[in-house]
Design a protein around this motif. Structure first.
Motif, mmCIF file in Angstrom:
data_model
loop_
_atom_site.group_PDB
_atom_site.id
_atom_site.type_symbol
_atom_site.label_atom_id
_atom_site.label_comp_id
_atom_site.label_asym_id
_atom_site.label_seq_id
_atom_site.Cartn_x
_atom_site.Cartn_y
_atom_site.Cartn_z
ATOM 1 N N ASN A 368 0.726 -1.170 0.347
ATOM 2 C CA ASN A 368 0.022 -0.142 0.172
ATOM 3 C C ASN A 368 0.775 1.166 0.196
ATOM 4 O OD1 ASN A 368 -2.180 -1.093 -0.316
ATOM 5 N ND2 ASN A 368 -2.836 -0.998 1.881
ATOM 6 N N ALA A 369 1.897 1.738 0.590
ATOM 7 C CA ALA A 369 2.643 2.481 0.655
ATOM 8 C C ALA A 369 3.490 2.533 -0.293
ATOM 9 C CB ALA A 369 4.092 2.040 1.791
ATOM 10 N N ALA A 370 3.533 1.806 -1.059
ATOM 11 C CA ALA A 370 4.891 1.805 -2.391
ATOM 12 C C ALA A 370 3.445 2.669 -3.316
ATOM 13 C CB ALA A 370 5.325 0.727 -2.356
ATOM 14 N N PRO A 400 0.169 11.166 0.541
ATOM 15 C CA PRO A 400 -1.035 12.007 0.243
ATOM 16 C C PRO A 400 -1.865 11.819 1.319
ATOM 17 C CG PRO A 400 -1.981 10.012 -1.266
ATOM 18 C CD PRO A 400 -0.406 9.884 -1.002
ATOM 19 N N GLY A 401 -1.577 10.590 2.042
ATOM 20 C CA GLY A 401 -3.038 10.345 3.542
ATOM 21 C C GLY A 401 -3.996 9.793 3.284
ATOM 22 N N ILE A 402 -4.295 9.656 4.024
ATOM 23 C CA ILE A 402 -6.120 9.707 3.798
ATOM 24 C C ILE A 402 -6.640 10.449 4.579
ATOM 25 C CG2 ILE A 402 -7.002 7.155 3.664
ATOM 26 C CD1 ILE A 402 -5.036 5.485 4.525
ATOM 27 N N ARG A 409 -13.341 4.123 7.660
ATOM 28 C CA ARG A 409 -13.912 2.527 7.242
ATOM 29 C C ARG A 409 -12.921 2.273 6.093
ATOM 30 N NH1 ARG A 409 -18.857 4.050 4.148
ATOM 31 N NH2 ARG A 409 -19.663 1.725 3.358
ATOM 32 N N ILE A 410 -11.433 2.371 6.320
ATOM 33 C CA ILE A 410 -10.156 1.720 5.736
ATOM 34 C C ILE A 410 -9.890 0.194 6.028
ATOM 35 C CG2 ILE A 410 -8.185 3.045 6.766
ATOM 36 C CD1 ILE A 410 -8.655 4.301 3.817
ATOM 37 N N PHE A 411 -10.719 -0.175 6.843
ATOM 38 C CA PHE A 411 -10.120 -1.109 6.987
ATOM 39 C C PHE A 411 -11.182 -2.054 6.529
ATOM 40 C CE2 PHE A 411 -8.161 0.348 10.022
ATOM 41 C CZ PHE A 411 -5.842 0.248 9.776
ATOM 42 N N PHE A 414 -13.227 -4.451 1.276
ATOM 43 C CA PHE A 414 -13.865 -3.975 -0.418
ATOM 44 C C PHE A 414 -13.750 -2.827 -0.603
ATOM 45 C CE2 PHE A 414 -15.339 -8.602 -0.882
ATOM 46 C CZ PHE A 414 -14.366 -8.464 -2.010
ATOM 47 N N TYR A 415 -13.170 -1.530 0.807
ATOM 48 C CA TYR A 415 -13.601 -0.359 1.300
ATOM 49 C C TYR A 415 -12.645 0.741 0.465
ATOM 50 C CZ TYR A 415 -14.473 3.904 2.578
ATOM 51 O OH TYR A 415 -14.970 5.446 2.244
ATOM 52 N N ARG A 416 -12.397 1.514 -0.740
ATOM 53 C CA ARG A 416 -11.197 2.135 -1.217
ATOM 54 C C ARG A 416 -11.281 3.586 -0.896
ATOM 55 N NH1 ARG A 416 -11.216 -1.560 -6.157
ATOM 56 N NH2 ARG A 416 -11.437 -3.801 -5.768
ATOM 57 N N ALA A 417 -10.407 3.958 -0.422
ATOM 58 C CA ALA A 417 -10.707 5.556 -0.445
ATOM 59 C C ALA A 417 -9.898 6.427 -1.973
ATOM 60 C CB ALA A 417 -9.648 5.946 0.408
ATOM 61 N N GLY A 418 -9.564 7.422 -1.515
ATOM 62 C CA GLY A 418 -8.580 7.790 -2.906
ATOM 63 C C GLY A 418 -9.176 7.448 -4.475
ATOM 64 N N THR A 427 -7.200 -5.133 -4.679
ATOM 65 C CA THR A 427 -8.604 -5.559 -4.526
ATOM 66 C C THR A 427 -9.861 -5.048 -3.622
ATOM 67 O OG1 THR A 427 -7.673 -6.655 -2.667
ATOM 68 C CG2 THR A 427 -7.348 -7.391 -5.146
ATOM 69 N N GLY A 428 -9.014 -4.421 -2.058
ATOM 70 C CA GLY A 428 -9.927 -3.314 -1.155
ATOM 71 C C GLY A 428 -10.170 -4.421 -0.021
ATOM 72 N N LEU A 429 -9.098 -5.672 -0.431
ATOM 73 C CA LEU A 429 -8.717 -6.529 0.514
ATOM 74 C C LEU A 429 -7.884 -6.485 1.693
ATOM 75 C CD1 LEU A 429 -10.202 -9.737 -0.830
ATOM 76 C CD2 LEU A 429 -11.700 -7.961 0.686
ATOM 77 N N LEU A 431 -6.278 -4.073 3.682
ATOM 78 C CA LEU A 431 -6.196 -3.667 5.406
ATOM 79 C C LEU A 431 -7.227 -4.615 5.551
ATOM 80 C CD1 LEU A 431 -6.329 0.347 4.594
ATOM 81 C CD2 LEU A 431 -4.219 -1.523 5.278
ATOM 82 N N ALA A 432 -7.658 -5.184 5.028
ATOM 83 C CA ALA A 432 -8.979 -6.027 6.051
ATOM 84 C C ALA A 432 -8.352 -6.914 6.218
ATOM 85 C CB ALA A 432 -10.138 -6.141 5.076
ATOM 86 N N ILE A 433 -7.507 -8.021 5.407
ATOM 87 C CA ILE A 433 -6.623 -8.751 6.165
ATOM 88 C C ILE A 433 -5.976 -8.044 7.043
ATOM 89 C CG2 ILE A 433 -4.251 -10.096 5.149
ATOM 90 C CD1 ILE A 433 -6.031 -10.656 2.427
ATOM 91 N N GLY A 457 0.812 12.078 4.932
ATOM 92 C CA GLY A 457 1.445 10.879 4.921
ATOM 93 C C GLY A 457 0.246 10.251 6.022
ATOM 94 N N SER A 458 0.970 9.076 5.734
ATOM 95 C CA SER A 458 0.208 7.508 6.929
ATOM 96 C C SER A 458 0.919 6.923 7.643
ATOM 97 C CB SER A 458 -1.046 7.150 6.160
ATOM 98 O OG SER A 458 -1.594 7.399 4.785
ATOM 99 N N THR A 459 0.579 7.136 8.850
ATOM 100 C CA THR A 459 1.571 5.715 9.358
ATOM 101 C C THR A 459 0.591 4.459 9.897
ATOM 102 O OG1 THR A 459 2.483 7.672 10.608
ATOM 103 C CG2 THR A 459 3.150 5.602 11.092
HETATM 104 P P1 ADP Z 1 -6.637 -1.710 -1.668
HETATM 105 O O1 ADP Z 1 -6.532 -2.598 -2.538
HETATM 106 O O2 ADP Z 1 -7.649 -0.732 -2.705
HETATM 107 O O3 ADP Z 1 -5.270 -1.181 -1.546
HETATM 108 P P2 ADP Z 1 -6.283 -1.697 1.230
HETATM 109 O O4 ADP Z 1 -7.366 -2.311 2.003
HETATM 110 O O5 ADP Z 1 -5.400 -1.707 1.320
HETATM 111 O O6 ADP Z 1 -7.259 -2.066 -0.224
HETATM 112 O O7 ADP Z 1 -6.533 -0.491 1.348
HETATM 113 C C1 ADP Z 1 -7.862 0.055 0.717
HETATM 114 C C2 ADP Z 1 -7.698 1.746 0.710
HETATM 115 O O8 ADP Z 1 -6.969 2.651 1.865
HETATM 116 C C3 ADP Z 1 -7.037 2.063 -0.261
HETATM 117 O O9 ADP Z 1 -8.027 2.445 -1.273
HETATM 118 C C4 ADP Z 1 -6.152 3.445 -0.469
HETATM 119 O O10 ADP Z 1 -7.151 4.642 -0.669
HETATM 120 C C5 ADP Z 1 -6.148 3.339 1.540
HETATM 121 N N1 ADP Z 1 -4.562 3.300 1.462
HETATM 122 C C6 ADP Z 1 -4.322 2.450 1.730
HETATM 123 N N2 ADP Z 1 -2.786 3.097 2.191
HETATM 124 C C7 ADP Z 1 -2.629 3.898 2.215
HETATM 125 C C8 ADP Z 1 -1.136 5.022 2.164
HETATM 126 N N3 ADP Z 1 -0.759 4.583 2.784
HETATM 127 N N4 ADP Z 1 -1.834 5.703 1.898
HETATM 128 C C9 ADP Z 1 -2.875 6.645 1.299
HETATM 129 N N5 ADP Z 1 -4.109 5.420 1.260
HETATM 130 C C10 ADP Z 1 -3.635 4.373 1.425
#
Ligand code: ADP
Length: 468
Positions: A368-370, A400-402, A409-411, A414-418, A427-429, A431-433, A457-459
Motif C-alpha cells: 500500500n505504501a508503495a 497523500p494521506g487518507i 472505514r478504511i479497514f 472492499f472499501y477503497r478511498a482515493g 482488491t480492497g481487501l 487492509l481488511a486482511i 502521509g500515513s502511519t
Molecule cells: P487496496 O487493495 O485498494 O489497496 P486496502 O484495503 O489495502 O485496499 O486499502 C484500502 C484503501 O485505503 C485504498 O484504496 C487506499 O485508498 C487507502 N490506503 C491504504 N493505504 C494507504 C496509504 N499508505 N496511503 C494512502 N492511502 C492508503
C-alpha cells in the motif's frame, strides 16, 4: 406453570406461614397469660379465705362457729370479679357458699375432693352448665395435721373463653383477608415486574416471524434487571443486524468484484473469436491472463479472510517479526526502487503465531505504501518494543494521506478511498486482511494520517503481543 403464578403462590404461601406462626404465638401467649392471671387470683383468694377462717383448733369449730362468717369473707368484686367461695366438710359435703353464688353451687369434682382430703391443693377446670367453664381451686383446712374441711374458690372462665374466641376470630379473619390481599397484590406485582419480559418475548417473536432484525424492544422503564435485559437484547439485535448487513454487503461486494474481471475476460474471448491479427490476439490473451490472476488474488484473499474469521487460534510457531520486517524491507526496495525506503529501528521481537499470515500483514502495508505514494516519497519501517508489553510494527509513508472521512472505514472489506484511477490497482481487501491477522494474533492495528500542505502521509501501527 408461569413464573407469575409461581411467584404469586410462593409469596402467598410464605405470608400464610408467617401469619399462622404469628397467630399461634399470639393465641398461646394470650391464653396462657389470662389463665395464669386467673390462677393467681384464685390462689390469693384462697389464702384470704384461710386467713379469715382463723386459727382453728377444734374440728367442730369449723362446722359451727365460723361458717356463719362466710359472708364476711372479703369477696371484692372489683379486684376479683366473679370469684366464688364454698366450704366443704371432711366428707366433701357443701356446708356453706358465698353470697354471690346466690344459693347456687360451685361444681364439685370427686377427684379434686379426694386430692384435697389427702392434703393437697387441687386445681380443676370444670364444666358449669352449657358452654360455661369454671376454674376451681380446692384446698384442705387443717387442725393439727388433720383435714377437717375444704375450701373451694372458683372463678368463671366466661370472660377468658369470650376473649380467646374473639381473638381466634380476629386472627383467622384478619389472616384470611391479609392472605387474600397478598395473593391479589402479589399477582399484580408479578405482572408489573414481568410485563417487560412479555414485551421482550413479543418483540423476539415478531422478529422471528418477520425476519426483520431492524426491530427493537425500545424499553422505557427503570434500569433494573429487566430493564438491563431489554437493553442487552436491543444491543444484541443491533450487533446481529450490523453483522447481517455487513455479511450481505460483503457477498454483494464480492460478487461485484469478481464480475468485473469476468466481464473483461468475456469481452476479450469474444474479440479473440473474431480477431485474426496475431498482435491483437496476443494483447487479448495477456489481458485475460491478467484478469484471471486478479480474480485468483481476490479469491485467495477471500479464503484467507474466511479462515481468519473462524474462531481458531493462530499457528503456535515462534515468529521473529524483526526478521520478517527486514525481509519485507528488501522486497519493498525492489518493488519501489524510486521511493526512499528506510529501516528505522529493528529491535528483536518474537511473536507466537503464523509466519505466513504475519508476512502477509507486513507485505500488504508495504505494498500500500508503495502503491499510494509518488516517486521520491519516503517509506520507513520499524519494529520497536512497547514499554507496556508487546511489539509495535510501524509502516510510515509521506504519501497523500487518507481523508478523515475515509479513515473509520478504511479497514472494511472492499472499501477503497482515493481517486477512482488508483482504485483499480488493489482488491480492497489488503487492509481488511491486515486487521484480521492482527486481531487473530491478539493484537490490533491503528492508522494515523495527515493531509496537510507541508506534512502529509500515513502511519499504520500494528501492535502484537510477544511470546513469553
Ligand atoms: P487496496 O487493495 O485498494 O489497496 P486496502 O484495503 O489495502 O485496499 O486499502 C484500502 C484503501 O485505503 C485504498 O484504496 C487506499 O485508498 C487507502 N490506503 C491504504 N493505504 C494507504 C496509504 N499508505 N496511503 C494512502 N492511502 C492508503
Amino acid at each position: 406453570m408461569s413464573i407469575r403464578l409461581r411467584l404469586t403462590i410462593w409469596y402467598t404461601l410464605l405470608l400464610s406461614l408467617a401469619l399462622i406462626g404469628f397467630s399461634v404465638l399470639v393465641y398461646v401467649v394470650l391464653v396462657q397469660g389470662l389463665s395464669a392471671e386467673i390462677d393467681r387470683t384464685l390462689d390469693r383468694f384462697s389464702h384470704e379465705v384461710h386467713r379469715a377462717l382463723g386459727p382453728t383448733t377444734d374440728p367442730t369449730d369449723l362446722r359451727h362457729s365460723h361458717i356463719a362468717d362466710l359472708d364476711s369473707i372479703p369477696v371484692n368484686e372489683f379486684t376479683a370479679p366473679g370469684v366464688y367461695v364454698q366450704l366443704l366438710d371432711d366428707q366433701g359435703q357443701v356446708m356453706a357458699a358465698s353470697a354471690n353464688l346466690r344459693g347456687g353451687r360451685l361444681p364439685v369434682d370427686p377427684t379434686a375432693i379426694q386430692d384435697a382430703l389427702a392434703g393437697q391443693a387441687a386445681w380443676r377446670t370444670l364444666a358449669a352448665g352449657e358452654d360455661e367453664r369454671v376454674r376451681v381451686l380446692t384446698t384442705p383446712v387443717f387442725v393439727t395435721d388433720q383435714v377437717v374441711g375444704l375450701v373451694q374458690v372458683g372463678q368463671s372462665l366466661h370472660n377468658l373463653d369470650l376473649t380467646t374466641r374473639q381473638a381466634t376470630l380476629t386472627l383467622l379473619g384478619g389472616g384470611l383477608v391479609a392472605v387474600a390481599l397478598a395473593a391479589v397484590g402479589g399477582w399484580w406485582l408479578a405482572r408489573r415486574a414481568l410485563g417487560p419480559v412479555e414485551q421482550i418475548r413479543r418483540t423476539a417473536e415478531a422478529i422471528e416471524s418477520a425476519r426483520d432484525l431492524g426491530q427493537r424492544i425500545d424499553f422505557h422503564g427503570p434500569t433494573d434487571e429487566v430493564g438491563r435485559l431489554a437493553a442487552t437484547f436491543d444491543h444484541l439485535l443491533a450487533r446481529l443486524d450490523e453483522a447481517f448487513q455487513s455479511q450481505k454487503r460483503f457477498v454483494a461486494d464480492s460478487s461485484h468484484e469478481l464480475r468485473t474481471p469476468l466481464t473483461v475476460i468475456q469481452g476479450h474471448l469474444d474479440l479473440l473469436q473474431r480477431e485474426t491479427d496475431p498482435v491483437d490476439q496476443a494483447e487479448s490473451l495477456a489481458a485475460i491472463r491478467a484478469e484471471a490472476a486478479r480474480m485468483g488474488q481476490i479469491v485467495e484473499d477471500l479464503l484467507l479472510l474466511a479462515r481468519l474469521d473462524a474462531p481458531q487460534p493462530p499457528g503456535r510457531e515462534l515468529v521473529d517479526v524483526d526478521a520478517l520486517l527486514v525481509d519485507v524491507y528488501r522486497a519493498l526496495k525492489v518493488l519501489a526502487p524510486d521511493r526512499e525506503v528506510v529501516l528505522e529501528e529493528v529491535e528483536p521481537a518474537t511473536v507466537r503465531g503464523d509466519a505466513a499470515q504475519l508476512r502477509r500483514l507486513l507485505m500488504n502495508l508495504a505494498q500500500n505504501a508503495a502503491r499510494y505514494t509518488a516517486p521520491g516519497d519516503r517509506i520507513s519501517l520499524a519494529c520497536r518494543p512497547d514499554p507496556a508489553g508487546g511489539v509495535f510494527l510501524v509502516v510510515q509513508d509521506t504519501g497523500p494521506g487518507i481523508a478523515p472521512e475515509h479513515q473509520p472505514r478504511i479497514f472494511q472489506r472492499f472499501y477503497r478511498a482515493g481517486p477512482v484511477q488508483t482504485r483499480a490497482a488493489g482488491t480492497g481487501l489488503g487492509l481488511a486482511i491486515v486487521q484480521a491477522v492482527a486481531v487473530h494474533h491478539g493484537g490490533h492495528v491503528t492508522l494515523e494520517s495527515e493531509q496537510g500542505e507541508s506534512v502529509h502521509g500515513s502511519t499504520f501501527t500494528v501492535w502484537l503481543p510477544v511470546a513469553e
